[in-house]
Scaffold this active site. Structure first.
Site, mmCIF file in Angstrom:
data_model
loop_
_atom_site.group_PDB
_atom_site.id
_atom_site.type_symbol
_atom_site.label_atom_id
_atom_site.label_comp_id
_atom_site.label_asym_id
_atom_site.label_seq_id
_atom_site.Cartn_x
_atom_site.Cartn_y
_atom_site.Cartn_z
ATOM 1 N N GLY A 1 10.372 -2.373 46.727
ATOM 2 C CA GLY A 1 9.962 -3.766 46.621
ATOM 3 C C GLY A 1 10.992 -4.737 47.161
ATOM 4 N N GLU B 1 9.377 5.325 48.189
ATOM 5 C CA GLU B 1 8.314 5.538 47.206
ATOM 6 C C GLU B 1 7.739 6.948 47.190
ATOM 7 O OE1 GLU B 1 8.342 1.071 47.938
ATOM 8 O OE2 GLU B 1 8.580 2.882 49.153
ATOM 9 N N GLU C 1 10.378 -4.833 50.787
ATOM 10 C CA GLU C 1 9.088 -5.493 50.982
ATOM 11 C C GLU C 1 9.187 -7.006 50.806
ATOM 12 O OE1 GLU C 1 5.919 -2.077 49.658
ATOM 13 O OE2 GLU C 1 7.287 -2.834 48.138
ATOM 14 N N ALA D 1 10.872 -2.054 42.716
ATOM 15 C CA ALA D 1 10.061 -2.401 41.557
ATOM 16 C C ALA D 1 10.590 -1.615 40.355
ATOM 17 C CB ALA D 1 8.597 -2.083 41.816
#
Length: 258
Positions: free
Chosen positions: A108, A131, A111, A63
């Protein structure tokens, strides 16, 4: 669209996250465009999807940290929901989705790959959930899907220690099905998607729903899910053609998706 490109090749759609200067990082704009792209896909003429990233270095590097760095608690939760809603739409999309992971799949990126039905990757791929090194948790399903895919122990190691895994280890863990060179990756994804697209679309969709719904249900409930989806295939043109071809010892003339 600024960040997403879509191509249709026969019955196969190819979605490319196209933000290579930012290593295809996911910001709100990318998520919104991906959501719109999925909504616009014609399910009458599309039988399988491929998701990949632009360039040869990164699938999705994560992200967008620049966007996330100033979020409040409420804004952070809302951003997590935005990503989760799009990824869940991808995961439950009626037709199969293949992630062609062409490089970094971090945060992300890992993910979104896990939200796809099948993952294959290039030999330079790198998977991880880094993260906690940024002071946050995975926010787009990483704590949930990674444990389900590779087991809780290894998932916790990867998440707690920011321990990335390379392509070969990802295959050994079952995170990806196969590893290819960069040049082979997209052709291999298209070949697999083409094999899927040749089969009866109604049946393929029913199989996806049976697997996804059944995994979250006790076995006694799961087999009922399968029974109902099995029954739903009967009296379709494709079922009559598939069984008719088998009994008549001929090749299927072509499934019609009806």
């Amino acid at each position: 669209m600024d960040f997403i490109t879509y191509e249709q090749e026969g019955f196969v759609g190819v979605i490319t996250i196209n933000r290579p200067k930012a290593l295809n990082a996911l910001n709100s704009g990318v998520l919104d465009e991906l959501n719109s792209c999925l909504d616009a896909i014609d399910l009458e003429t599309t039988r399988a999807l491929i998701l990949t990233g632009a360039g040869e270095k990164s699938f999705v590097a994560g992200a967008d940290i620049a966007e996330m760095s100033t979020l409040t608690k409420a804004e952070g939760e809302a951003f997590g929901k935005k990503g989760n809603d799009v990824f869940r739409k991808l995961e439950t999309f009626p037709i199969p989705v293949i992630a062609a992971v062409n490089g970094f799949a971090l945060g992300g990126g890992c993910e979104i790959a896990m939200s796809c039905d099948i993952r294959i990757c290039s030999d330079n791929a790198l998977f991880g959930q880094p993260e906690v090194g940024l002071g946050i948790t995975p926010g787009f399903g990483g704590t949930q899907r990674l444990a389900r895919l590779i087991g809780a122990g290894k998932a916790k190691e990867m998440i707690y220690a920011c321990a990335n895994v390379k392509a070969d280890e990802a295959k050994a863990l079952g995170l990806v099905n196969a590893v290819y060179t960069q040049e082979e990756l997209l052709p291999a994804a298209k070949k697999l998607a083409g094999k899927i697209a040749k089969n009866a679309p109604i049946a393929v969709r029913a199989c996806k729903k049976a697997i996804n719904d059944g995994l979250d249900a006790p076995m006694d409930e799961a087999i009922v899910i399968e029974e109902k989806l099995f029954g739903s295939c009967f009296e379709t043109e494709d079922q009559r053609e598939g069984m008719g071809a088998f009994l008549e010892k001929r090749k299927v003339e072509g499934f019609k998706n009806r």
